[in-house]
Motif scaffolding. Structure first.
Motif, short mmCIF file in Angstrom:
data_model
loop_
_atom_site.label_atom_id
_atom_site.label_comp_id
_atom_site.label_asym_id
_atom_site.label_seq_id
_atom_site.Cartn_x
_atom_site.Cartn_y
_atom_site.Cartn_z
N PHE A 1 -3.60 8.73 10.65
CA PHE A 1 -3.14 10.06 10.24
C PHE A 1 -1.62 10.16 10.33
N LEU A 2 -1.06 9.69 11.46
CA LEU A 2 0.39 9.77 11.65
C LEU A 2 1.12 8.94 10.60
N TYR A 3 0.57 7.80 10.25
CA TYR A 3 1.18 6.98 9.21
C TYR A 3 1.25 7.75 7.89
N HIS A 4 0.11 8.33 7.48
CA HIS A 4 0.09 9.07 6.21
C HIS A 4 0.93 10.34 6.30
N CYS A 5 1.00 10.93 7.50
CA CYS A 5 1.85 12.10 7.71
C CYS A 5 3.31 11.71 7.50
N MET A 6 3.70 10.52 7.98
CA MET A 6 5.08 10.06 7.80
C MET A 6 5.37 9.75 6.34
N VAL A 7 4.37 9.29 5.60
CA VAL A 7 4.56 9.09 4.16
C VAL A 7 4.91 10.43 3.51
N TYR B 1 0.84 -1.20 0.00
CA TYR B 1 0.00 0.00 0.00
C TYR B 1 0.87 1.25 0.00
N THR B 2 1.96 1.19 0.77
CA THR B 2 2.87 2.35 0.85
C THR B 2 3.51 2.62 -0.51
N LYS B 3 3.90 1.55 -1.21
CA LYS B 3 4.48 1.70 -2.55
C LYS B 3 3.49 2.41 -3.47
N ASP B 4 2.22 2.02 -3.39
CA ASP B 4 1.20 2.62 -4.25
C ASP B 4 1.04 4.12 -3.95
N LEU B 5 1.10 4.47 -2.66
CA LEU B 5 0.98 5.88 -2.28
C LEU B 5 2.09 6.71 -2.93
N PHE B 6 3.31 6.24 -2.83
CA PHE B 6 4.43 6.98 -3.41
C PHE B 6 4.33 7.04 -4.93
N ASP C 1 0.03 14.55 -4.81
CA ASP C 1 -1.39 14.94 -4.70
C ASP C 1 -2.22 13.84 -4.03
N ASN C 2 -1.91 12.60 -4.37
CA ASN C 2 -2.64 11.48 -3.75
C ASN C 2 -2.29 11.36 -2.26
N ILE C 3 -1.02 11.58 -1.92
CA ILE C 3 -0.60 11.53 -0.51
C ILE C 3 -1.34 12.60 0.29
N LEU C 4 -1.41 13.80 -0.26
CA LEU C 4 -2.09 14.90 0.42
C LEU C 4 -3.60 14.64 0.54
#
Length: 427
Positions: A402-408, A359-364, A369-372
């Motif tokens: 939230f913290l996970y996505h913030c760290m991404v 999932y993290t790979k997909d986010l990057f 824009d998708n991360i935000l």
């Protein structure tokens, strides 16, 4: 008497430290130099950006930002400041104060604007003659927090023209002159090549000045050797920890001479039982331990030392003397910062070495824009969960998401937890 400061000066050219404002010969690694100043007793660092174009200016600001990530002492900076945006960039880079150049005609107007925007206590001015002070007497005290005097010959005139405190740059160092100067009520500190020299023993200088009646920021112990309980050899064991990580580095012993020497020079000094001699850690190896704190235990028979360790603590070359495992039980890490750093490292590894189906790979891969977008969604989920009167578990879950996505986002932008902690510590 107000406490006086010992101030180091660094000149930056193309992101590197150079000898002076006019001599661009590169000198020590700027980060190592700043860490030395941070540990050795320097009270404040002044950094001058000697850039001549916007590209170099930005490079120097990035260097200043990197410097501020690892320092506890005050840093102020100046040079190539032409607009309010330049002031803001330096403050956002972690500088406590910004130095404007009195020789620039635009400095007065810019100083007034910057003082109104960021506060007078954030704005300093460097002067080489008294003309600027004389012409602007009526606004000086409302605009500037401190004056950096580049020419000591103007001190008498300066004292008569303004009540603003000042730091004076001394081209030559004369101890008797320094004592005389620092006894003036208006002077806040001294700077100059002697202070900048890495070989100068700043703690020894402070100790000498204290003995001559100058109030300095040096170690004044709350407990003395006579307050401690000694072992059968007349010594006290000392447990040594890294002041940033709390990693236990070594165990050694102090006698009274070692205890007093440690406090006077600010470097960990022990009594060597094998050699039967005083031993300042790192004098031969360079692996010095700069004192950050000394604390006695409840029985007053053991000292805990928090230090800034240069290099290795162990004679084997290991960072710590404690590396021979006896037993170890697996456990779940619950230290908040270590947990956050561990998750951050996993996210970074996923970015650097992506694995299919992650999932993290997909986010990057989908981009910023998708991360935000995901970060905004998780923030909204926190608000919704918080509105539920029975939402404790929900809040914990949503804040974690939230913290996970913030760290991404942090990994994507190259921001570390150390930088976040440093920013929070200054607020």
């Amino acid at each position: 008497m107000e406490q006086k400061n010992i101030v180091a000066t660094i000149y930056l050219k193309d992101g590197k430290s150079v000898r002076s404002m006019t001599d661009f010969t590169p000198i020590d690694d700027v980060y190592q130099l700043c860490q030395l100043y941070n540990d050795s007793g320097i009270d404040k660092i002044m950094i001058f950006d000697l850039s001549t174009n916007d590209e170099e200016h930005e490079k120097n600001i990035q260097t200043i930002k990197n410097i501020n990530r690892n320092l506890e002492i005050k840093v102020c900076a100046g040079g190539n400041i032409n607009r309010l945006e330049d002031v803001k960039k330096l403050l956002y880079a972690g500088c406590l104060q910004v130095i404007l150049n009195a020789s620039k005609p635009s400095s007065v107007g810019l100083a007034g604007e910057a003082s109104a925007r960021f506060g007078k206590d954030r704005i300093l001015v460097s002067v080489n003659n008294v003309d600027f002070i004389f012409k602007n007497q009526n606004i000086m005290e409302d605009t500037f927090h401190e004056v950096l005097v580049l020419n000591p010959d103007i001190l008498d005139a300066l004292e008569n023209l303004t009540n603003i405190p000042y730091v004076v740059n001394l081209p030559e160092f004369d101890y008797n002159q320094v004592v005389h100067l620092l006894k003036s009520q208006k002077i806040r500190g001294i700077a100059g090549p002697y202070i900048n020299d890495p070989s100068t023993d700043v703690m020894k200088l402070k100790s000498m000045l204290s003995q001559d009646g100058i109030k300095m920021d040096n170690f004044a112990p709350d407990l003395h050797w006579s307050d401690l309980k000694l072992n059968s050899d007349g010594m006290v064991p000392v447990i040594v920890q890294d002041y940033r990580t709390d990693e236990v580095l070594m165990l050694a012993y102090m006698n009274e001479e070692a205890f007093n020497t440690t406090i006077n020079i600010g470097k960990m000094t022990y009594w060597s039982r094998s050699r039967q001699e005083l031993w300042t850690k790192g004098l031969t190896s360079g692996h010095i331990q700069y004192v950050k704190a000394l604390t006695a235990d409840c029985d007053f028979d053991t000292i805990l030392a928090k230090v800034s360790q240069v290099g290795s603590a162990c004679h084997t070359g290991n960072r710590t003397c404690f590396f021979n495992k006896i037993v170890q039980k697996e456990y779940v890490e619950k230290n908040p910062l270590k947990v956050l750093e561990s998750v951050y490292d996993i996210i970074k590894e996923s970015k650097d070495n992506p694995k299919e189906g992650s999932y993290t790979k997909d986010l990057f891969e989908k981009g910023i824009d998708n991360i935000l977008k995901k970060l905004g969604e998780e923030c909204t989920e926190i608000v919704i969960a918080a509105k539920n009167p029975d939402s404790l578990e929900g809040i914990k879950h949503e804040v974690s998401d939230f913290l996970y996505h913030c760290m991404v986002l942090m990994v994507e932008k190259g921001v570390t937890w150390e930088e976040i902690a440093n920013e929070l510590s200054q607020r």
